[in-house]
Design a protein around this motif. Structure first.
Motif, PDB file in Angstrom:
ATOM      1  N   ILE A  85      14.336  10.537  -6.153  1.00 20.68           N
ATOM      2  CA  ILE A  85      13.905   9.204  -6.560  1.00 20.68           C
ATOM      3  C   ILE A  85      15.020   8.537  -7.378  1.00 20.68           C
ATOM      4  CG2 ILE A  85      12.800   9.878  -8.744  1.00 20.68           C
ATOM      5  CD1 ILE A  85      10.511   7.931  -7.960  1.00 20.68           C
ATOM      6  N   ASP A  87      18.286   6.201  -8.241  1.00 19.52           N
ATOM      7  CA  ASP A  87      18.592   4.818  -7.877  1.00 19.52           C
ATOM      8  C   ASP A  87      19.442   4.725  -6.610  1.00 19.52           C
ATOM      9  OD1 ASP A  87      17.193   4.162 -10.089  1.00 19.52           O
ATOM     10  OD2 ASP A  87      18.861   3.319 -11.216  1.00 19.52           O
ATOM     11  N   VAL A  90      16.977   5.461  -3.627  1.00 14.42           N
ATOM     12  CA  VAL A  90      15.854   4.545  -3.401  1.00 14.42           C
ATOM     13  C   VAL A  90      16.313   3.209  -2.835  1.00 14.42           C
ATOM     14  CG1 VAL A  90      13.994   3.218  -4.475  1.00 14.42           C
ATOM     15  CG2 VAL A  90      14.419   5.579  -5.192  1.00 14.42           C
ATOM     16  N   TYR A  91      17.242   2.550  -3.525  1.00 16.63           N
ATOM     17  CA  TYR A  91      17.567   1.169  -3.186  1.00 16.63           C
ATOM     18  C   TYR A  91      18.238   0.968  -1.830  1.00 16.63           C
ATOM     19  CZ  TYR A  91      16.184   0.745  -7.962  1.00 16.63           C
ATOM     20  OH  TYR A  91      15.471   0.829  -9.113  1.00 16.63           O
ATOM     21  N   TYR A 101       8.282   4.726   0.834  1.00 20.75           N
ATOM     22  CA  TYR A 101       9.093   5.729   0.160  1.00 20.75           C
ATOM     23  C   TYR A 101       8.138   6.688  -0.547  1.00 20.75           C
ATOM     24  CZ  TYR A 101      13.423   7.350  -2.115  1.00 20.75           C
ATOM     25  OH  TYR A 101      14.511   8.081  -2.522  1.00 20.75           O
ATOM     26  N   LEU A 125       5.011   1.793  -1.355  1.00 20.52           N
ATOM     27  CA  LEU A 125       6.070   1.932  -2.355  1.00 20.52           C
ATOM     28  C   LEU A 125       5.522   2.251  -3.751  1.00 20.52           C
ATOM     29  CD1 LEU A 125       8.107  -1.206  -1.250  1.00 20.52           C
ATOM     30  CD2 LEU A 125       8.740   1.161  -0.814  1.00 20.52           C
ATOM     31  N   VAL A 128       7.581   4.302  -6.254  1.00 18.30           N
ATOM     32  CA  VAL A 128       8.872   3.792  -6.739  1.00 18.30           C
ATOM     33  C   VAL A 128       8.782   2.337  -7.195  1.00 18.30           C
ATOM     34  CG1 VAL A 128      10.236   5.364  -5.322  1.00 18.30           C
ATOM     35  CG2 VAL A 128       9.577   3.138  -4.390  1.00 18.30           C
ATOM     36  N   LYS A 131      10.486   1.443 -10.462  1.00 15.72           N
ATOM     37  CA  LYS A 131      11.943   1.394 -10.369  1.00 15.72           C
ATOM     38  C   LYS A 131      12.395   0.100  -9.693  1.00 15.72           C
ATOM     39  CE  LYS A 131      13.720   6.094 -10.476  1.00 15.72           C
ATOM     40  NZ  LYS A 131      14.968   5.744 -11.174  1.00 15.72           N
TER      41      LYS A 131
END
Length: 207
Positions: A85, A87, A90-91, A101, A125, A128, A131
């Protein structure tokens, strides 16, 4: 029947998830792949309703595979299922267009539920969201770094104009156009003009 493709480098994970999903009345596992490269081939050959995609794999990771699949097949429904998880995991996946996700700590029932949501067009989502909200509060979109002139050039690229045609229309030199195009590709983090045009349409930048 919801057709599902599993892309994961762990055979036992594929076996476990496949076993559970195959016992669902409305879900059918139509294929498995041990890395992103094989996953891409399977995705285009099988055209599943949902692709379960791991992120960290040998040969080709899930982020690159997700980007390549969605570039050629924007309607594909990809659900990321991973242990990470972070950054940087994830992005890129979400920005590429993944529909969901999930963490591998999710139960098999939660994964099946997510598949059913994704196939109807719903985003998954929840794990996440915090975030994403933190990130969106201070990270600008890539295209926000473009200058006014670069935006003009991107518009013309999206219209299928050649460098010479862009130069003629904007009354600038061919060399200047090439510099703008190079800057655009760099700022949008894409490899070529086609990907830049896809980015422009996806982000509604074309007037």
């Amino acid at each position: 029947m919801i057709k599902v493709l599993l892309v994961d480098d762990h055979e036992m994970v594929r076996f476990g998830v496949s076993n559970y999903l195959s016992n669902q009345a409305d879900i059918e596992v139509v294929g498995e792949a041990e890395n992103g490269k094989v996953g891409i081939n399977q995705a285009f050959a099988l055209r599943p309703d949902v692709i379960l995609m791991d992120l960290v794999m040998e040969v080709m990771d899930g982020i690159e595979a997700t980007q390549k699949i969605l570039t050629s097949w924007p309607e594909a429904r990809i659900l990321i299922v991973t242990s990470f998880i972070d950054d940087d995991k994830v992005y890129p996946a979400i920005k590429a267009g993944a529909y969901g996700y999930l963490l591998k700590t999710s139960s098999a029932a939660e994964i099946a539920s997510a598949i059913r949501k994704v196939v109807t067009g719903k985003k998954v989502l929840e794990q996440v969201n915090h975030k994403i909200e933190q990130r969106s509060s201070f990270v600008p979109e890539l295209h926000e770094a473009l200058t006014n002139r670069e935006n003009e050039v991107l518009q013309l690229i999206a219209q299928g104009k050649s460098n010479q045609e862009i130069a003629n229309q904007l009354f600038i030199t061919l060399k200047t156009v090439k510099t703008h195009v190079s800057n655009i590709l760099s700022k949008l983090e894409v490899e070529d003009r086609t990907q830049a045009a896809i980015y422009a349409f996806k982000h509604h930048l074309v007037k």
